[in-house]
Design a protein around this motif. Sequence first.
Motif, short mmCIF file in Angstrom:
data_model
loop_
_atom_site.label_atom_id
_atom_site.label_comp_id
_atom_site.label_asym_id
_atom_site.label_seq_id
_atom_site.Cartn_x
_atom_site.Cartn_y
_atom_site.Cartn_z
N UNK A 186 39.05 44.87 39.86
CA UNK A 186 38.96 44.60 41.23
C UNK A 186 37.58 44.02 41.21
N UNK A 187 37.71 42.65 40.68
CA UNK A 187 36.67 41.56 40.86
C UNK A 187 37.15 40.30 40.99
N UNK A 188 36.74 39.40 41.33
CA UNK A 188 37.15 37.88 41.55
C UNK A 188 37.16 37.18 40.14
N UNK A 189 38.17 36.57 39.95
CA UNK A 189 38.56 36.02 38.65
C UNK A 189 37.30 35.40 38.06
N UNK A 190 36.64 34.46 39.20
CA UNK A 190 35.45 33.63 38.45
C UNK A 190 34.42 34.48 37.94
N UNK A 191 34.07 35.88 38.70
CA UNK A 191 33.12 36.75 38.36
C UNK A 191 33.30 37.26 37.01
N UNK A 192 34.56 37.67 36.66
CA UNK A 192 34.97 38.23 35.53
C UNK A 192 34.72 37.13 34.36
N UNK A 193 35.23 36.02 34.53
CA UNK A 193 35.04 34.83 33.52
C UNK A 193 33.54 34.88 33.25
N UNK A 194 32.80 34.83 34.35
CA UNK A 194 31.32 34.74 34.21
C UNK A 194 30.71 35.96 33.38
#
Length: 280
Positions: free
Chosen positions: A177-185
């Motif tokens: 439950x986190x935005x995709x761009x945050x997970x990639x970061x």
Amino acid sequence: MGYDLSNVRYVSLIRLEGGESILNIPYAELTVDPDLIAGFVTAVIIFAKTPIRTIRKAAYDILIEVGETVLVLLVVDPVPNEEPYRKKLRAILKNVEEEHGESLRKFEGDVRKFRDFALNVVVEFPFSVPDMELVPIRKKNGVKIPYRVGIVDRKLETLENYINGKRNIAEILGLIDLPDEEVIALISILKKYKWIDFRRRLRPGDVLERRDCSDSLLMRLRQQYGDPVDNLLEAMDGESSIESVMARLEAAPFGFDRNAIWFLINKLVEGGCLCLKGTL
């Protein structure tokens, strides 16, 4: 994407009024002290009669975006088109002034409160962007993450709970439950500081070979799964594909189940008893 991450060397946020660096994120080694770059840029901005947006040096360029309370600079290899990088800098600038504008105006000398803003920077400029099919594997002895505080720490913990050595990145993105761009970061942070590594899932055409693993691990696997452990270790000769080994074992008198073979192969790979040919 429109920009090349390999060109990014350094990002710094500098408070305009006092010239303090409130956040510095290195991406690659520089031949000059980043603090000297920050001081030089601040002096140029303060004393220049006309706005300066780019400073060109022999080996790198410094791209600058200036707000009301802070400037954001990017040290980057010379690039033919600055705009994709500047778009990212403007997003960082907007976010930092929205989140920390009041603290920057009433600055009391403590830059630690800005450390968790590092995630906002890495969202715009991740350290790396991995293949979504890769499986992240946790490691025990990484390097201390300098901005693992506050919200960054909580989000890293959340991500680490989804890293089990079996899910690939695409599957983690679908569950967390986190935005995709945050997970990639966040994944790029863990990779940069050596808290994870990656492996790809095995394919039927892969060739595996035996490698040394601990006797205690082998004993435990034999106790749990019996003779098939040794059958598989003997069959993986560094020449036969997984598919051909599975076909032989399925046709053998003891008749292995295909799903059971895959399960045990993965166990042996995870335990370090088997590896892809050529990766020893």
